[in-house]
Design a protein around this motif. Structure first.
Motif, PDB file in Angstrom:
ATOM      1  N   PRO A 125      38.302  44.451  43.920  1.00 45.74           N
ATOM      2  CA  PRO A 125      37.364  43.325  43.726  1.00 45.74           C
ATOM      3  C   PRO A 125      35.986  43.781  43.261  1.00 45.74           C
ATOM      4  N   LEU A 126      35.573  44.977  43.694  1.00 49.04           N
ATOM      5  CA  LEU A 126      34.273  45.488  43.219  1.00 49.04           C
ATOM      6  C   LEU A 126      34.327  45.784  41.730  1.00 49.04           C
ATOM      7  N   ASP A 127      35.454  46.347  41.276  1.00 43.24           N
ATOM      8  CA  ASP A 127      35.588  46.601  39.844  1.00 43.24           C
ATOM      9  C   ASP A 127      35.602  45.293  39.060  1.00 43.24           C
ATOM     10  N   ASP A 128      36.285  44.262  39.593  1.00 40.80           N
ATOM     11  CA  ASP A 128      36.314  42.957  38.920  1.00 40.80           C
ATOM     12  C   ASP A 128      34.922  42.359  38.834  1.00 40.80           C
ATOM     13  N   CYS A 129      34.153  42.471  39.928  1.00 36.85           N
ATOM     14  CA  CYS A 129      32.786  41.940  39.938  1.00 36.85           C
ATOM     15  C   CYS A 129      31.900  42.707  38.936  1.00 36.85           C
ATOM     16  N   GLN A 130      32.087  44.023  38.876  1.00 32.36           N
ATOM     17  CA  GLN A 130      31.316  44.848  37.940  1.00 32.36           C
ATOM     18  C   GLN A 130      31.616  44.456  36.492  1.00 32.36           C
ATOM     19  N   ALA A 131      32.898  44.213  36.206  1.00 32.61           N
ATOM     20  CA  ALA A 131      33.256  43.802  34.836  1.00 32.61           C
ATOM     21  C   ALA A 131      32.617  42.469  34.482  1.00 32.61           C
ATOM     22  N   LEU A 132      32.567  41.543  35.444  1.00 34.31           N
ATOM     23  CA  LEU A 132      31.952  40.236  35.192  1.00 34.31           C
ATOM     24  C   LEU A 132      30.459  40.380  34.940  1.00 34.31           C
ATOM     25  N   ILE A 133      29.796  41.201  35.742  1.00 36.63           N
ATOM     26  CA  ILE A 133      28.348  41.405  35.571  1.00 36.63           C
ATOM     27  C   ILE A 133      28.067  42.085  34.235  1.00 36.63           C
ATOM     28  N   GLU A 134      28.850  43.135  33.913  1.00 35.12           N
ATOM     29  CA  GLU A 134      28.626  43.828  32.633  1.00 35.12           C
ATOM     30  C   GLU A 134      28.840  42.890  31.453  1.00 35.12           C
TER      31      GLU A 134
END
Length: 442
Positions: free
Chosen positions: A87-96
């Motif tokens: 989920p942290l990677d998914d959130c990071q992709a959304l922010i980027e």
């Protein structure tokens, strides 16, 4: 040659003979010492091998168990990490992705501000629509650190202390086994083995007796007895063959057995007692030491031993391993001859016990009585020669007085029995009117 010289010569010969005997005794003691040294060194070597093998196996097993546990724990860490990072990677992709959109929007806004008046209205309108579409006031939520797994390893340091305590008390080395074989007595076709405790502090609950044939072609030790008794009769041994016996014990509530006693060698020169084959109405086992009254149709007759194999000084035992209907003429006992045609041992020149416990001597019933025969009962006959006297017939024959002891259960009957001639051995026999009676003799 003078008498003095003869005396000196005689003394010299006696001294030489005494010296030879002395040397022989010393050599025997040296042999005994060598055997003792061999036992100490041999048992010590075996103990070392056993300890090294056992602890090597423990080390391998412990290392394997620790490696397996470490692998399992590392796999748990990997699983938690993978599950928490996704989920942290998914959130990071959304922010980027949002940062990229914002950068592109900034570039378009700056370009709209720098363009000429003719294009400015169109550029600013397009920029405004795009900004409204991106929703610049909507930000993704980033989890707080307290809501994110923080992986740690919980290790109990007491394990090492408990392991150290267990290891420090694991195993033991003893100079002497807690039980030793005390006596070997040969029996017809068997050996009576007696043992005793030598360590009085050891509370033995069970004993384990093993036996094997000696020699180069000897077999492996096999269990002969496990129980609480201090003696056991090992049967079905070949005559004139050497066997080795050893015994161990275990404490109350324990599963492991103590060290084995020093093996003792022995054998029997006495042939096993056997019933005579071919008697109508009886079936014998392959070793002919068990007889079964097979039917009640055949005429009741005495089944005798194959030969006169019972000697005074021995113990003859009959064990009832199956029962049938009792009858007054049933008999089980010892006799001088194996006269054919007899229906019972309740006759002259025989002593016997009936299935109801009545004792007969030369066909006459005694007043003393033993317990009735039942399943599992053991009847023993012991005889010893009391005296031998010339027969009154004057024909050179003799009369032997035998002291007879018949035991059954916890009771005994003792009496004297006179038999014609000095017999070297006696027959034994049985007779049952009804089928079902099964008797083991040893």
């Amino acid at each position: 040659m003078s008498a003095e010289v003869d005396l000196l010569l005689q003394e010299a010969k006696e001294s030489i003979e005494a010296a030879q005997n002395y040397r022989s005794e010393l050599q025997l003691r040296l042999h005994g010492l060598n055997q003792a040294r061999k036992q100490v060194r041999g048992s010590s070597s075996q103990a070392r091998d056993a300890l090294q093998r056992h602890f090597s196996e423990l080390q391998s097993s412990a290392a394997r168990l620790l490696d397996e546990r470490l692998t399992a724990l590392l796999q748990e860490v990997d699983a938690i990490e993978a599950e928490s990072i996704k989920p942290l990677d998914d959130c990071q992709a959304l922010i980027e992705h949002g940062v990229g959109q914002a950068d592109e929007l900034l570039r378009e806004g700056e370009a709209a501000l720098r363009c000429g008046l003719g294009e400015k209205e169109d550029k600013l309108g397009s920029f405004t629509k795009k900004a409204l579409h991106i929703q610049l006031d909507s930000l993704p939520e980033v989890p707080a650190l307290v809501d994110v797994p923080c992986v740690s390893a919980q290790l109990d340091d007491s394990l090492l202390g408990a392991l150290k305590d267990k290891v420090s008390r694991h195993g033991a080395v003893s100079s002497y086994p807690p039980v030793q074989i005390e006596e070997l007595q040969e029996r017809p076709g068997g050996m009576l083995v007696r043992w005793c405790k030598v360590d009085e502090d050891f509370a033995a609950a069970d004993f384990r007796l093993q036996c094997r044939r000696s020699g180069t072609g000897g077999s492996q030790y096999e269990d002969a007895y496990i129980g609480r008794e201090l003696e056991f009769l090992v049967l079905q041994l070949d005559t004139n063959s050497d066997y080795q016996f050893r015994v161990s014990s275990r404490g109350e509530g324990r599963t492991e057995w103590s060290p084995w006693s020093v093996p003792q060698s022995g054998g029997t020169t006495l042939a096993a007692h056997e019933w005579s084959p071919g008697t109508e109405g009886y079936v014998l086992s392959s070793r002919r030491n068990i007889s079964l009254r097979s039917d009640s149709v055949s005429r009741c007759c005495v089944l005798y031993s194959r030969t006169s194999s019972y000697f005074c000084g021995q113990t003859l035992t009959f064990k009832i391993i199956a029962v049938g209907a009792p009858e007054q003429r049933d008999s089980l006992g010892v006799c001088v001859d194996n006269s054919r045609g007899q229906e019972s041992l309740q006759r002259d020149q025989a002593v016997c016990i009936s299935t109801n416990g009545a004792v007969f001597v030369n066909g006459k019933e005694m007043t003393n009585q033993l317990p009735a025969l039942c399943l599992g009962a053991a009847v023993t006959f012991d005889m010893e020669v009391v005296s031998i006297q010339p027969s009154l017939h004057g024909d050179g024959s003799s009369v032997a007085k035998l002291r007879v002891t018949i035991g059954s259960g916890n009771r005994e009957v003792v009496f004297d029995w006179q038999v014609e001639n000095n017999l070297d051995a006696l027959f034994f026999g049985c007779s049952f009117a009804h089928s079902g009676w099964k008797v083991l003799v040893f």
